[in-house]
Design an enzyme around this catalytic site. Structure first.
Site, PDB file in Angstrom:
ATOM      1  CE  LYS A 113      -4.419  -1.835   1.508  1.00  0.00           C
ATOM      2  NZ  LYS A 113      -5.661  -1.532   2.363  1.00  0.00           N
ATOM      3  CE  LYS A 200      -7.918  -7.530  -2.091  1.00  0.00           C
ATOM      4  NZ  LYS A 200      -8.203  -7.421  -0.833  1.00  0.00           N
ATOM      5  CE  LYS A 203     -14.233  -2.632   1.095  1.00  0.00           C
ATOM      6  NZ  LYS A 203     -12.878  -2.616   1.717  1.00  0.00           N
TER       7      LYS A 203
HETATM    8  N1  AQP Z   1     -11.458 -10.042  -3.971  1.00  0.00           N
HETATM    9  C1  AQP Z   1     -11.567 -10.509  -2.829  1.00  0.00           C
HETATM   10  N2  AQP Z   1     -12.034 -11.664  -2.911  1.00  0.00           N
HETATM   11  C2  AQP Z   1     -12.247 -12.432  -1.691  1.00  0.00           C
HETATM   12  N3  AQP Z   1     -12.433 -11.820  -0.552  1.00  0.00           N
HETATM   13  C3  AQP Z   1     -11.820 -10.365  -0.360  1.00  0.00           C
HETATM   14  N4  AQP Z   1     -11.942  -9.652   0.350  1.00  0.00           N
HETATM   15  C4  AQP Z   1     -11.577  -8.529   0.111  1.00  0.00           C
HETATM   16  N5  AQP Z   1     -11.513  -8.448  -1.109  1.00  0.00           N
HETATM   17  C5  AQP Z   1     -11.824  -9.864  -1.568  1.00  0.00           C
HETATM   18  C6  AQP Z   1     -12.346  -9.796   2.038  1.00  0.00           C
HETATM   19  O1  AQP Z   1     -13.062  -8.790   2.303  1.00  0.00           O
HETATM   20  C7  AQP Z   1     -12.788  -8.510   3.978  1.00  0.00           C
HETATM   21  C8  AQP Z   1     -12.698  -7.154   4.200  1.00  0.00           C
HETATM   22  O2  AQP Z   1     -11.588  -6.465   3.448  1.00  0.00           O
HETATM   23  P1  AQP Z   1     -11.206  -5.038   3.826  1.00  0.00           P
HETATM   24  O3  AQP Z   1     -12.051  -4.003   3.560  1.00  0.00           O
HETATM   25  O4  AQP Z   1     -10.567  -4.985   5.304  1.00  0.00           O
HETATM   26  O5  AQP Z   1      -9.780  -4.793   2.946  1.00  0.00           O
HETATM   27  P2  AQP Z   1      -9.617  -5.466   1.634  1.00  0.00           P
HETATM   28  O6  AQP Z   1      -9.008  -6.784   1.710  1.00  0.00           O
HETATM   29  O7  AQP Z   1      -8.261  -4.560   1.306  1.00  0.00           O
HETATM   30  O8  AQP Z   1     -10.621  -5.126   0.614  1.00  0.00           O
HETATM   31  P3  AQP Z   1     -10.889  -4.431  -0.614  1.00  0.00           P
HETATM   32  O9  AQP Z   1     -12.003  -4.724  -1.283  1.00  0.00           O
HETATM   33  O10 AQP Z   1      -9.456  -4.749  -1.318  1.00  0.00           O
HETATM   34  O11 AQP Z   1     -10.742  -2.755  -0.110  1.00  0.00           O
HETATM   35  P4  AQP Z   1      -9.390  -1.934  -0.323  1.00  0.00           P
HETATM   36  O12 AQP Z   1      -9.478  -1.817  -1.874  1.00  0.00           O
HETATM   37  O13 AQP Z   1      -9.628  -0.626   0.245  1.00  0.00           O
HETATM   38  O14 AQP Z   1      -8.057  -2.450   0.074  1.00  0.00           O
HETATM   39  C9  AQP Z   1     -11.397  -9.294   4.135  1.00  0.00           C
HETATM   40  O15 AQP Z   1     -11.979 -10.528   4.815  1.00  0.00           O
HETATM   41  C10 AQP Z   1     -10.883  -9.785   2.833  1.00  0.00           C
HETATM   42  O16 AQP Z   1     -10.153 -10.955   2.839  1.00  0.00           O
END
Ligand code: AQP
Length: 337
Positions: A113, A200, A203
């Site tokens: 990040k 991946k 969001k």
């Molecule tokens: N692509 C994914 N496939 C499966 N699981 C996922 N998770 C996130 N993306 C996927 C799971 O969702 C939970 C919450 O995640 P988070 O919001 O704490 O952070 P993250 O993993 O960083 O999610 P994002 O969507 O990718 O957000 P940003 O873009 O803000 O970093 C976790 O249990 C994660 O495993």
């Protein structure tokens, strides 16, 4: 017998997508009867990267509503907003003071990040895993459902609890903090971007076409699936390293239809993209329909949602205050008169 405790959360960094649902929230729903579950919207984590204050407020409420709309039952679990419980920030500070900086510098997610932030990396981003440790340890969580990407952070929480608090400050071997275990999900599939089967679904990806959000309308879903990256082969298959998009879209199809992968494999082995995409589109639209209906009801009249969050805050506050006071007392902070 008392149920074991579970803690989890999602950052309100944008609109929740099907990866968040299939990889996290849907598993919590299955686990909520088995574990005493605490699920929070981790807004303090969301401010470790640049953010828009208005959007953060909106996304925080939307995320809480989506927990309920996806099936988290407020009678079975505690739903709350992280920043409403001051103990998260307070315990984070206490843990900061015993955590070596070089433990933090090893964190892979920080390195990834930080690259994206250039010269603007906040101290909060480096500290993110300690805040996450505080989130977990405050509730004496026995288990934390984790995907591959969060394993290292959970290991850090375990090390802080065991090596930096319990072994240094406990008296007569009585633990101060519970050391949590990872709960590795059987179906921990990672959902990948619609534009690149090797990265991946996220969001915060600037390309909205890379994800299906839980609130996308049928029309938008149709468009996004139509534009989703494919390949030149006929017939669809899982696990071919040269066909990450086929694997990803089939995985989504299997998960939203709740069909066994073996059945999907046979169903789609002789199918071209032109036939598969409309099938996938319909399957996603029907899987999201009940979630969107419940979500709309919750947001039309927010009194139910407000009450759920109020109850959740009260319960979370009670539990977390006990742990926080135990830590403060053990490390030598004088009790309040
Ligand atoms: N692509 C994914 N496939 C499966 N699981 C996922 N998770 C996130 N993306 C996927 C799971 O969702 C939970 C919450 O995640 P988070 O919001 O704490 O952070 P993250 O993993 O960083 O999610 P994002 O969507 O990718 O957000 P940003 O873009 O803000 O970093 C976790 O249990 C994660 O495993």
């Amino acid at each position: 017998m008392n149920k074991k405790r579970l803690l989890s959360g999602v950052q309100p960094t944008g609109e929740l997508h099907i990866g968040n649902w299939l990889g996290a929230i849907r598993n919590w729903v299955t686990l909520q009867n088995q574990y005493e579950s605490y699920v929070c919207v981790v807004d303090l984590h969301a401010i470790t990267v640049p953010h828009d204050p208005k959007k953060l407020k909106e996304n925080t409420l939307k995320t809480a509503a989506l927990y309920v709309a996806c099936g988290m039952d407020p009678n079975e679990c505690t739903i709350f907003i992280q920043s409403h419980i001051a103990a998260h920030s307070e315990l984070c500070w206490l843990l900061n003071c015993v955590t070596p900086i070089n433990w933090m510098e090893r964190m892979i997610q920080f390195k990834e990040k930080a690259v994206k932030q250039g010269n603007n990396v906040s101290l909060g981003l480096l500290d993110y895993p300690v805040l996450m440790a505080a989130d977990i340890l405050l509730y004496d969580a026995d288990v934390v459902p984790v995907g591959e990407d969060q394993k290292q952070h959970l290991e850090l929480a375990r090390n802080i609890a065991q090596q930096r608090i319990n072994s240094r400050f406990s008296i007569n071997n009585k633990s101060i903090l519970k050391v949590p275990e990872p709960l590795i999900m059987k179906d921990g599939s990672k959902i990948m971007s619609l534009c690149d089967g090797k990265s991946k679904m996220s969001k915060s990806d600037p390309n909205e076409g890379s994800r299906i959000t839980l609130l996308d309308s049928p029309d938008i879903i149709k468009k996004k699936i139509k534009r989703a990256k494919t390949d030149q082969y006929f017939g669809l298959e899982f696990n071919n390293p040269e066909r990450p998009e086929a694997h990803n879209l089939l995985t989504i199809y299997a998960m939203v239809t709740d069909k066994e992968k073996e059945n999907i494999k046979q169903e789609c082995a002789n199918m071209g993209w032109g036939k598969f995409k409309p099938l996938l589109t319909e399957a996603i639209i029907s899987a999201l329909e009940p979630i969107q209906e419940k979500y709309n009801l919750l947001m039309q009249d927010k009194s139910e949602l407000n009450q759920i969050l109020k109850n959740g805050t009260n319960k979370a506050e009670q539990v977390s205050t006990i742990t926080l006071n135990r830590v403060k007392n053990s490390i030598g902070l004088l009790n309040r008169i």
